[in-house]
Enzyme design. Structure first.
Site, PDB file in Angstrom:
ATOM      1  N   ASP A  59       2.739  17.159   6.380  1.00  0.00           N
ATOM      2  CA  ASP A  59       3.727  17.975   6.037  1.00  0.00           C
ATOM      3  C   ASP A  59       5.126  17.061   5.524  1.00  0.00           C
ATOM      4  O   ASP A  59       6.063  18.089   5.150  1.00  0.00           O
ATOM      5  CB  ASP A  59       4.297  18.571   7.520  1.00  0.00           C
ATOM      6  N   ASP A 118       4.729  19.459  11.479  1.00  0.00           N
ATOM      7  CA  ASP A 118       4.508  18.583  12.507  1.00  0.00           C
ATOM      8  C   ASP A 118       3.908  17.428  12.251  1.00  0.00           C
ATOM      9  O   ASP A 118       4.026  16.218  12.671  1.00  0.00           O
ATOM     10  CB  ASP A 118       4.110  18.969  13.585  1.00  0.00           C
ATOM     11  N   ASP A 136       4.692  26.835  10.105  1.00  0.00           N
ATOM     12  CA  ASP A 136       3.379  26.442  10.675  1.00  0.00           C
ATOM     13  C   ASP A 136       3.025  27.189  11.443  1.00  0.00           C
ATOM     14  O   ASP A 136       3.828  27.955  12.147  1.00  0.00           O
ATOM     15  CB  ASP A 136       3.567  24.938  11.232  1.00  0.00           C
TER      16      ASP A 136
END
Length: 861
Positions: free
Chosen positions: A600, A596, A326
């Protein structure tokens, strides 16, 4: 259900659900509740405690040991059977505890349900349990609320929603009642609000379009429930090893038992020989030693800010060759920061400029940004917090400044006007969208003072806005009014503020280290293309970018081809992330995926290693992951990979050590049985394995890592832990051990036709001592300094004391041993010296012809 409500008008959605802005009638809502069910994310599937416990014994290694235990009972050797069963049960309990703690993903999703919601029913407003909401209900939202279900906005006033957990968008999203493009990605559905997201500003009214498992969060829950648990490379390899050993035991038993019976060996002795072969072949301590070694690694990694939720993930990190990371908070700091400011004809990089060199106009800009502001350094809107921090970092005491210039009036920010104004005594300050502030300005502040804002000067401002935007900066304009009455029409334009969530300082070096280690890093983010590309460029990553909508247009085959070259994936949805992951895995990669948000979770659970953020991560993401980063830092991933490789190095050493011991045991028992001798009964073999598989093998987990561990390419998971280096080591050292031990047996038998307690004791003790010698030889193969691990020396010492206990205490009656004299120990020492050259020949040949860093052999790393 309405397809694409985000692209429909509000009236159309109301009509489709046969409702109005006043909401449903109570009777209609009850009927809808029967049809659609309660508004909650239910668990689609769940592993029971019993099934988790049963799974711990679904292993070929375990089956072979249980069979050996039954044979021992049948033959009357109860002690052997008890030892085997104790080891099996201990391993099962340890594994159950670890697996049960990991079964929390879907339960965390249920916690996202807002407990209460404000709804319009029968033309009145009421607060009800959020589980009772149905499609067509009209709900009211305000700052601080958790959105109870997916809905189409009917009204909004300055409404902003934090959707980071669902879309990955790094800043709150301004909402609107206007329809958007039907093909717009989820992050751009500004006319919608989604279950589990948080209202950060303003108020809104929405008609619910979907509830429960039909919401975006519900879809993620379904995918999460349908996802099978992935097995790490080591788990797969140990299972394969167990199957091979189990088959080997059956083949040996099929050969030896009939052969012994043909030689008129009593059936009891033939059965005991089969039991001994089974115990000798199976490294029953291997699962426990692997587990405990990984547990030690977990403790060390926790001290380095990486919390491991599943033990095998420690080892699997060492096999990772692609990291999908990410952006927000992982590669970046996770907070908006003022990077650059512009005052007429001058760009100032605040992080590179000394405070005493700041232009007076820059100081005024920072002061205005702090006063026209509702936030503090730690609380409030991310953009406003960045302005406060910038002012404080450059010498302003914002709290004192606000006391000195108290606010006497204000014009709040709204999504329609896109600006905010505050009045402080006789002066006003304004901040907002550059075009809006420009349209309200008549003058511009220059180095020579205030001058009229000409068309040319306005174009210069707009050009600078484009330049900042090209650098992925979020741009605000700052102005002031000398007369508060002119705050909406006669402003002095001060300058521009460019903000960004900056890269973490340590990430660039960590990316370089992972690249040296042969690991490809790909950014997968819900943020827009421009921001993603700019951050990637600043970190030295490739700039080839692919958007989520491009992924949607590709079939799986095309994506598999493109995914290798693309370094940055922007505007990705949960489905996109999973497709990217599967494409990489289909290409043979071992993939670590970070995340997070709720969005996800499917990708984290599908990944070979799921890495969740501990600071800003949702519970859903954490429970779906294998590793949680306590500091949300990419550099911690790099350290975790390094630690994983070091741990696998140590796992490799003791697997090689254990297998070489077991191969030698099998060969000695098998060859001796052909001469009519049962030289090592099952209880002695179990004791040997307990000593060698126990403390010394465990102490290998504390071995220091090799200095070149991050210079090697990732190991190929398809080649297995038992690679050519290990096979050469096991076969070579096993042969040496077998030869010297059989020599010792025949020399101590002194012509006896049956095995004697003395000969048995000599082989038993000699083999234990030989294994400890070989332990240090194996470490030398891995280029580990001899005296670098004091714990290993202590473990060997304790094990030798335990061996003496079964020789010189009443325990010897259970092991069939007799006390040895000094001459016997000298003979054993001679055997150890004789074996040493043979071991070194084997190790030297392996190091020469199968070097550790060679790309042409199956490196264990």
């Amino acid at each position: 259900m309405v397809d694409d409500p985000h692209s429909q008008s509000a009236d159309s959605v109301l009509s489709a659900y046969d409702t109005s802005a006043d909401g449903l009638a109570t009777g209609e809502a009850k009927q809808q509740l029967v049809e659609y069910g309660e508004n909650e994310v239910v668990q689609v599937s769940e592993r029971t405690r019993l099934s988790i416990l049963a799974a711990q014994f679904d292993s070929v290694l375990i089956w072979v040991l249980v069979a050996a235990a039954f044979l021992s009972v049948w033959a009357g050797h109860t002690i052997d059977a008890v030892l085997i069963i104790v080891i099996v049960i201990a391993n099962g309990i340890f594994g159950f505890v670890q697996d049960y703690r990991a079964e929390q993903s879907l339960e965390a999703l249920r916690e996202l349900t807002a407990p209460r919601a404000t709804v319009r029913r029968d033309g009145m407003t009421a607060e009800i349990d959020a589980t009772e909401l149905v499609p067509g209900d009209v709900v009211e939202l305000e700052s601080g609320d958790v959105v109870p279900a997916d809905g189409r906005l009917l009204e909004e006033t300055d409404l902003e929603v934090d959707e980071a957990a669902l879309t990955g968008e790094s800043v709150p999203v301004s909402k609107s009642t206007e329809p958007v493009d039907p093909n717009a990605p989820l992050a751009e559905h500004t006319s919608m609000v989604y279950k589990g997201t948080n209202v950060t500003r303003g108020r809104g009214v929405a008609v619910l379009s979907t509830t429960g498992m039909d919401t975006e969060v519900g879809a993620i829950a379904r995918e999460l429930a349908a996802t099978e648990e992935t097995r790490t490379p080591l788990q797969q390899e140990l299972d394969q090893l167990g199957r091979r050993l189990g088959l080997g035991v059956l083949v040996l038993a099929a050969l030896v038992v009939p052969l012994l019976l043909l030689r008129d060996t009593p059936i009891i002795q033939a059965g005991l020989t089969a039991v001994s072969l089974a115990v000798a072949a199976v490294p029953e301590g291997l699962p426990a030693v692997v587990t405990l070694t990984l547990a030690l690694g977990v403790r060390t990694m926790a001290e380095e800010s990486a919390l491991v939720r599943r033990l095998p993930a420690v080892e699997a990190l060492g096999a990772v060759d692609v990291i999908c990371t990410d952006k927000t908070g992982t590669l970046t700091e996770g907070r908006m920061t003022v990077s650059k400011v512009w005052v007429n004809d001058t760009v100032v990089a605040l992080d590179e400029t000394e405070d005493e060199l700041l232009d007076e106009r820059v100081e005024l800009l920072l002061q205005a940004g702090a006063l026209c502001n509702d936030a503090t350094r730690d609380e409030g809107d991310p953009t406003e917090k960045a302005l406060v921090k910038a002012a404080e970092d450059h010498g302003f005491d914002v709290e004192a400044l606000r006391e000195k210039q108290p606010r006497t009036d204000e014009i709040p920010f709204s999504s329609e006007t896109k600006w905010m104004g505050t009045v402080h005594d006789n002066q006003g300050y304004v901040k907002g969208a550059p075009d809006v502030v420009l349209s309200k300005s008549s003058c511009v502040l220059t180095a020579d003072g205030t001058v009229a804002l000409t068309a040319e000067a306005a174009d210069c401002v707009r050009e600078q806005v484009r330049t900042f935007a090209d650098d992925a900066l979020r741009v605000l304009a700052i102005a002031y009014a000398e007369d508060p009455a002119d705050i909406e029409s006669d402003l002095v334009f001060v300058g521009l503020v460019g903000m960004i969530d900056p890269p973490r300082e340590e990430v660039a070096d960590a990316l370089t280290a992972t690249a040296r280690a042969g690991i490809d890093v790909k950014m997968v983010t819900g943020d827009n293309v421009r921001t993603a590309a700019a951050i990637a460029s600043s970190l030295g990553m490739g700039r080839e970018v692919m958007e989520g909508r491009e992924i949607e247009a590709m079939d799986d085959g095309t994506l598999r081809e493109r995914v290798e070259a693309v370094d940055v994936f922007a505007r990705t949805s949960p489905e996109h992330k999973v497709r990217i992951l599967r494409a990489l895995q289909a290409n043979g990669h071992v993939v670590a995926m970070t995340g997070d948000g709720v969005n996800d979770a499917p990708a984290l659970k599908n990944a070979d290693i799921g890495v969740a953020m501990g600071v800003r991560g949702t519970d859903v993401a954490k429970h779906a992951s294998d590793v949680v980063l306590l500091d949300d830092n990419y550099a911690t991933i790099e350290r975790a990979v390094e630690r994983g490789r070091a741990i696998f190095d140590n796992v490799w050493k003791f697997v090689a050590y254990l297998l070489s011991a077991n191969i030698a045991e099998v060969a000695i028992v098998f060859l001796a049985s052909l001469f009519g001798y049962l030289v090592l009964p099952a209880v002695q073999l179990l004791w040997i394995n307990l000593l060698t598989d126990g403390l010394p093998a465990l102490a290998l987990g504390a071995d220091p890592q090799s200095g070149d561990i991050m210079e090697r390419p990732p190991r190929d998971q398809d080649r297995g832990i038992v690679d050519r280096r290990m096979l050469g080591l096991v076969g070579g050292t096993g042969t040496v051990s077998t030869v010297v031990m059989l020599g010792l047996m025949f020399s101590t038998l002194d012509g006896a036709v049956a095995i004697t307690p003395y000969a048995m004791t000599m082989v038993f003790t000699g083999f234990v001592a030989l294994e400890f010698e070989k332990l240090y030889v194996i470490r030398w193969l891995r280029e580990t300094p001899t005296f670098s691990n004091p714990w290993l020396a202590l473990a060997v010492g304790v094990s030798l004391v335990l061996q003496l206990a079964v020789l010189y205490t009443p325990l010897n009656q259970y092991f069939g041993t007799v006390p040895l004299e000094l001459a016997d120990w000298i003979l054993i020492g001679t055997v150890l010296v004789a074996a040493l050259p043979g071991y070194f020949v084997v190790v030297t040949a392996i190091r020469q012809y199968l070097p550790l860093t060679s790309t042409n052999c199956e490196s264990p790393d």
